[in-house]
Scaffold this active site. Structure first.
Site, PDB file in Angstrom:
ATOM      1  N   SER A 197       1.381  11.010  -5.783  1.00 32.81           N
ATOM      2  CA  SER A 197       0.312  10.775  -4.564  1.00 32.81           C
ATOM      3  C   SER A 197       0.763   9.693  -3.536  1.00 32.81           C
ATOM      4  CB  SER A 197      -1.105  10.466  -5.154  1.00 32.81           C
ATOM      5  OG  SER A 197      -0.920   9.507  -6.021  1.00 32.81           O
ATOM      6  N   CYS A 198       1.608   8.795  -4.248  1.00 31.24           N
ATOM      7  CA  CYS A 198       2.107   7.537  -3.597  1.00 31.24           C
ATOM      8  C   CYS A 198       3.417   7.516  -2.827  1.00 31.24           C
ATOM      9  CB  CYS A 198       1.921   6.454  -4.844  1.00 31.24           C
ATOM     10  SG  CYS A 198       0.369   6.268  -5.152  1.00 31.24           S
ATOM     11  N   PHE A 199       4.503   7.662  -3.583  1.00 22.56           N
ATOM     12  CA  PHE A 199       5.846   7.394  -2.872  1.00 22.56           C
ATOM     13  C   PHE A 199       5.948   8.407  -1.671  1.00 22.56           C
ATOM     14  CE2 PHE A 199       8.799   5.859  -6.530  1.00 22.56           C
ATOM     15  CZ  PHE A 199       7.802   4.762  -6.783  1.00 22.56           C
TER      16      PHE A 199
ATOM     17  N   LYS B  79       3.763   9.994   0.375  1.00 24.11           N
ATOM     18  CA  LYS B  79       2.874   9.636   1.464  1.00 24.11           C
ATOM     19  C   LYS B  79       3.276   8.168   1.960  1.00 24.11           C
ATOM     20  CE  LYS B  79      -1.211   8.059  -0.067  1.00 24.11           C
ATOM     21  NZ  LYS B  79      -1.537   6.861   0.944  1.00 24.11           N
ATOM     22  N   ASP B  80       3.540   7.386   0.930  1.00 23.89           N
ATOM     23  CA  ASP B  80       3.573   5.936   1.655  1.00 23.89           C
ATOM     24  C   ASP B  80       5.061   5.750   2.303  1.00 23.89           C
ATOM     25  OD1 ASP B  80       1.234   5.500   0.437  1.00 23.89           O
ATOM     26  OD2 ASP B  80       2.075   4.300  -1.261  1.00 23.89           O
TER      27      ASP B  80
END
Length: 430
Positions: free
Chosen positions: A267-269, A271-272
């Site tokens: 969910s992080c890498f 999207k960010d």
């Protein structure tokens, strides 16, 4: 301290129950009545090692949940832990965060005294000051810097180790723009976690927002760089893992995130990295290194399947996919590298059977027509090929289960299976 947290996903639930475990009184607020009921019954709505026990221990005592913002005036600090998913253009969707901020402001409108609102949600630099503060001031009738504080306090918790990461952080970042009341409250809140090994970083709100993106962008680029190096090693007949072991001894590089393989997801890498790339472009800068990191990452699942193609024509053949979660220790399939692998096998006409210890149910919602086995050996039985996508420990102990395959071709995307006689083994980057 009395703390309220808006949002009960991975971050909100973990932070809430961990703060309760430190002795604070915590309210978690969520619009999902099912999640609220589960939390109050002592049941965690997410799969995360160590979380079930903490929720069961503190629910109904120091840790409570509600669908109402009316509990906010009972607290000193309100944290926003609301998801910021990607828009179609790669930017972040702030609609849920903005709605949450408005509800927080309305709940504080009739209260007196200083209240601190903390943004833990991942937002691009400038979002707090330019988008969230005006909404908060308008809905509360208060002025930030006077009777209302606003801080940015990004989280650095990895799924699969979120509880451990909260308890033993590398750093705690407090973006307060010099508001000493805000800084004092946050120092007090996190004081039990600040040891000689933990850096307490005090900075501005925009800088704190950027630290989160820079952190994830750097780690994502590091993974893509070692995958690029691993791909070169594969072509040159070099063991990429032995190379990485030597690199890790250099304290300028470090050993973490040097395991080459099928790439990063979650969910992080994704999207960010995409969000900060879009922000850079909007400011007139082309982030060539991050573009390359994304390109390498997107190519890894295709390389995995191309290695399988070298040994097996998978059309109408049974192929086992081992691992569906984006990483071990979680049931999260968001941006899992298993998704492009499953899609690629489907395009090839393979008869796919998949297995994951905890994530099969989530993947079934996306791919309802493939077969899901109840164990790794069951998935391997009669298969003409197998691909390892997630590095669950149990896959490293399979060994004899590969003998039940119709043709024991194993393409290992995570280096968890041992080479041995009787298996046609291909490592993705070694």
């Amino acid at each position: 301290m009395n703390v309220s947290i808006v949002g009960s996903g991975y971050v909100g639930t973990t932070v809430g129950v961990c703060l309760a475990d430190l002795g604070n009184s915590v309210w978690n607020i969520d619009i999902d009545e099912g999640i609220v009921a589960a939390l109050n019954d002592g049941e965690s709505p997410i799969h995360e090692p160590g979380l079930d026990e903490l929720v069961a221990e503190h629910a109904g005592r120091r840790f409570r949940a509600s669908t109402s913002y009316d509990v906010l005036p009972e607290t000193d600090v309100t944290m926003l832990a609301i998801q910021t998913p990607s828009n179609s253009d790669g930017g972040i969707d702030l609609s849920a965060v903005e709605a949450g901020v408005r509800s927080v402001g309305e709940a504080l409108a009739t209260t007196d005294g200083y209240h601190l609102v903390v943004v833990k949600s991942t937002v691009v630099p400038g979002t707090t000051d330019e988008r969230l503060v005006p909404i908060l001031e308008d809905s509360s009738g208060r002025t930030v810097g006077e009777d209302l504080g606003v801080a940015v306090n990004p989280e650095f918790q990895r799924e699969g180790s979120a509880v451990a990461d909260f308890r033993d952080p590398d750093k705690i970042v407090l973006g307060t723009d010099g508001d000493e009341r805000a800084a004092t409250l946050l120092r007090e809140l996190y004081e039990p976690l600040v040891t000689g090994e933990t850096a307490l970083v005090e900075t501005g709100r925009r800088e704190a927002e950027m630290v989160k993106y820079a952190n994830n962008a750097f780690l994502a680029a590091k993974v893509s760089l070692i995958n690029d190096i691993g791909n070169i090693c594969k072509e040159l007949g070099v063991d990429a893992y032995e190379v990485a072991d030597a690199l890790g001894e250099d304290d300028r590089i470090g050993e973490r995130f040097l395991r080459s393989g099928v790439g990063w997801g979650g969910s992080c890498f994704p999207k960010d990295v995409e969000a900060i790339v879009q922000s850079a472009r909007a400011a007139g800068y082309e982030p060539a290194v991050l573009d390359a990191a994304v390109a390498v990452n997107n190519e890894q699942p295709r390389r995995l399947l191309s290695l399988l193609d070298e040994h097996v024509d998978v059309e109408e053949k049974r192929v086992a996919v081992l691992g569906l979660a984006f990483k071990p220790g979680t049931d999260d399939i968001r941006n899992s590298r298993a998704i492009p692998v499953l899609e690629g096998l489907g395009d090839r006409g393979a008869e796919v059977v998949a297995y994951d210890p905890v994530a099969a149910g989530n993947m079934r919602e996306r791919f309802p027509d493939i077969e899901y086995a109840n164990s790794a050996p069951a998935a391997l039985e009669g298969a003409h090929g197998a691909v390892v996508v997630t590095d669950w420990d149990e896959f490293g102990a399979l060994d004899g289960a590969f003998d039940a395959m119709a043709s024991p071709v194993v393409v290992d995307g995570r280096r968890v299976v041992s080479r041995r006689e009787g298996i046609t083994y291909e490592g993705l980057t070694w």
